[in-house]
Design an enzyme around this catalytic site. Structure first.
Site, PDB file in Angstrom:
ATOM      1  N   GLN A 175       0.834  -1.198   0.000  1.00  0.00           N
ATOM      2  CA  GLN A 175       0.000   0.000   0.000  1.00  0.00           C
ATOM      3  C   GLN A 175       0.872   1.253   0.000  1.00  0.00           C
ATOM      4  OE1 GLN A 175      -3.327  -0.410  -0.248  1.00  0.00           O
ATOM      5  NE2 GLN A 175      -3.559   1.790  -0.573  1.00  0.00           N
ATOM      6  N   ALA A 214      -5.794   4.620  -0.982  1.00  0.00           N
ATOM      7  CA  ALA A 214      -5.859   4.761   0.477  1.00  0.00           C
ATOM      8  C   ALA A 214      -4.461   4.982   1.026  1.00  0.00           C
ATOM      9  CB  ALA A 214      -6.458   3.512   1.093  1.00  0.00           C
ATOM     10  N   SER A 226      -6.121   1.024   4.697  1.00  0.00           N
ATOM     11  CA  SER A 226      -6.830   0.187   3.727  1.00  0.00           C
ATOM     12  C   SER A 226      -7.398  -1.051   4.401  1.00  0.00           C
ATOM     13  CB  SER A 226      -5.877  -0.247   2.603  1.00  0.00           C
ATOM     14  OG  SER A 226      -6.530  -1.193   1.778  1.00  0.00           O
ATOM     15  N   HIS A 282      -8.075  -3.630   2.993  1.00  0.00           N
ATOM     16  CA  HIS A 282      -7.437  -4.806   2.397  1.00  0.00           C
ATOM     17  C   HIS A 282      -6.254  -5.302   3.229  1.00  0.00           C
ATOM     18  CE1 HIS A 282      -9.611  -5.482  -1.358  1.00  0.00           C
ATOM     19  NE2 HIS A 282      -9.843  -4.187  -1.348  1.00  0.00           N
ATOM     20  N   ASP A 296     -12.256  -8.216  -3.181  1.00  0.00           N
ATOM     21  CA  ASP A 296     -12.946  -7.637  -4.322  1.00  0.00           C
ATOM     22  C   ASP A 296     -13.371  -8.792  -5.215  1.00  0.00           C
ATOM     23  OD1 ASP A 296     -12.421  -5.096  -3.355  1.00  0.00           O
ATOM     24  OD2 ASP A 296     -10.558  -4.917  -4.471  1.00  0.00           O
ATOM     25  N   GLU A 334     -18.964   0.716  -4.169  1.00  0.00           N
ATOM     26  CA  GLU A 334     -18.102  -0.387  -4.621  1.00  0.00           C
ATOM     27  C   GLU A 334     -18.856  -1.692  -4.414  1.00  0.00           C
ATOM     28  OE1 GLU A 334     -14.258  -0.556  -2.867  1.00  0.00           O
ATOM     29  OE2 GLU A 334     -13.670   1.437  -3.584  1.00  0.00           O
ATOM     30  N   TRP A 341     -18.360  -4.404  -5.513  1.00  0.00           N
ATOM     31  CA  TRP A 341     -17.458  -5.566  -5.564  1.00  0.00           C
ATOM     32  C   TRP A 341     -16.652  -5.769  -4.285  1.00  0.00           C
ATOM     33  CZ3 TRP A 341     -16.783  -1.013  -8.320  1.00  0.00           C
ATOM     34  CH2 TRP A 341     -15.736  -0.186  -7.880  1.00  0.00           C
ATOM     35  N   HIS A 342     -16.658  -4.789  -3.386  1.00  0.00           N
ATOM     36  CA  HIS A 342     -15.786  -4.862  -2.199  1.00  0.00           C
ATOM     37  C   HIS A 342     -16.588  -5.427  -1.027  1.00  0.00           C
ATOM     38  CE1 HIS A 342     -12.502  -3.258   0.534  1.00  0.00           C
ATOM     39  NE2 HIS A 342     -13.499  -3.439   1.390  1.00  0.00           N
TER      40      HIS A 342
HETATM   41 ZN   LIG Z   1     -11.618  -3.563  -2.257  1.00  0.00          ZN
END
Ligand SMILES: [Zn+2]
Length: 279
Positions: free
Chosen positions: A159, A180, A185, A187, A194, A243, A245-246
């Site tokens: 990141q 981010a 993040s 993630h 995702d 989002e 997809w997240h």
């Molecule tokens: Zn994501």
């Protein structure tokens, strides 16, 4: 038909997230350093799967706690609390709540459902992989299409690399619209993925929300402990545009409660206040 503007908006949303890696991650000859060193061969005990009314709870819960006469009071359960520890399944990460510690590294396993295989593969915490398998099986049985993961765990170092690259090329203001900040993040927790349907339709695109797979995920993911973390129109609360997809794994305690109450964001569920920006 507003296809062009939608696509433009999508592009803007994508880069805003800090969610998406570049759509075409530069292939490297060697596997990324990130997860391999910490891959767990065996699932590890999950720290504190249930919310604990610990004295270290950080910020003001929304429902004012009633006076609690004694620890053994049996009436109402305590209001849900966001957990400040990066290792908690209920950790709240957003632009106002960095990970603690910011360089947190989870134990992760390789994603075992359909996934991207280039760029080092996909990695999540063991609890998340187990839940993804259940979700995928149900989706295949109920919809006839499975789930595909195209982004997942991302290390603090990765990141930092992404963010610093944007700062160097475009300046910090632009970088903050594009990526981010390191330590902010979701993630990095190993709890976010995702996704797209196995058809691949509308991958990394807001139009995913209108596909059969996207609609199924939005309607059913809560059964498996996931929430669509950045719903449409709520960027003033979450700090991120839509989002579809997240997905964020929070465990079924939280996802079932949110579904039952109609709560759409973790910020609202935990009474943690909005996080539209870095403050
Ligand atoms: Zn994501």
């Amino acid at each position: 038909m507003r296809r062009a503007s939608v696509v433009a908006a999508v592009t803007a949303a994508l880069v805003l997230t800090g969610c998406a890696e570049p759509a075409d991650p530069a292939p490297t000859a060697s596997a990324p350093a990130s997860p391999s060193a910490s891959v767990a061969a065996t699932p590890t005990p999950t720290p504190t799967p249930t919310p604990s009314p610990s004295p270290s709870v950080p910020s003001t819960p929304e429902p004012a706690p009633t006076v609690t006469p004694s620890p053994s009071a049996t009436q109402e359960p305590p209001p849900p609390q966001a957990d400040a520890s990066a290792s908690s399944l209920q950790v709240l990460v957003n632009k106002r709540r960095p990970l603690q510690p910011q360089d947190y590294v989870p134990e992760v396993v390789a994603v075992s459902i359909s996934r991207d295989v280039d760029g080092g593969g996909e990695w999540v915490r063991p609890e998340v992989d187990a839940a993804l398998r259940e979700l995928d099986a149900a989706m295949r049985a109920e919809l006839g299409e499975g789930l595909h993961v195209f982004s997942s765990y991302r290390s603090f170092a990765r990141q930092t690399e992404l963010y610093n690259g944007y700062v160097a090329s475009s300046g910090q203001a632009a970088a903050d619209r594009t990526s981010a900040r390191p330590g902010h993040s979701e993630h990095q927790t190993g709890l976010a993925v995702d996704v797209v349907g196995t058809s691949g339709q509308c991958r990394l695109d807001v139009c995913f929300g209108g596909t059969a797979a996207g609609r199924w995920v939005a309607a059913e993911a809560w059964r498996f402990g996931f929430v669509v973390r950045y719903p449409d129109g709520l960027q003033g609360i979450t700090g991120y545009h839509y989002e579809p997809w997240h997905l964020r794994y929070v465990g079924t305690d939280v996802s079932v409660a949110m579904h039952g109450q109609g709560t759409r964001t973790l910020e609202e569920h935990f009474g943690a206040g909005s996080a539209p920006d870095y403050g």
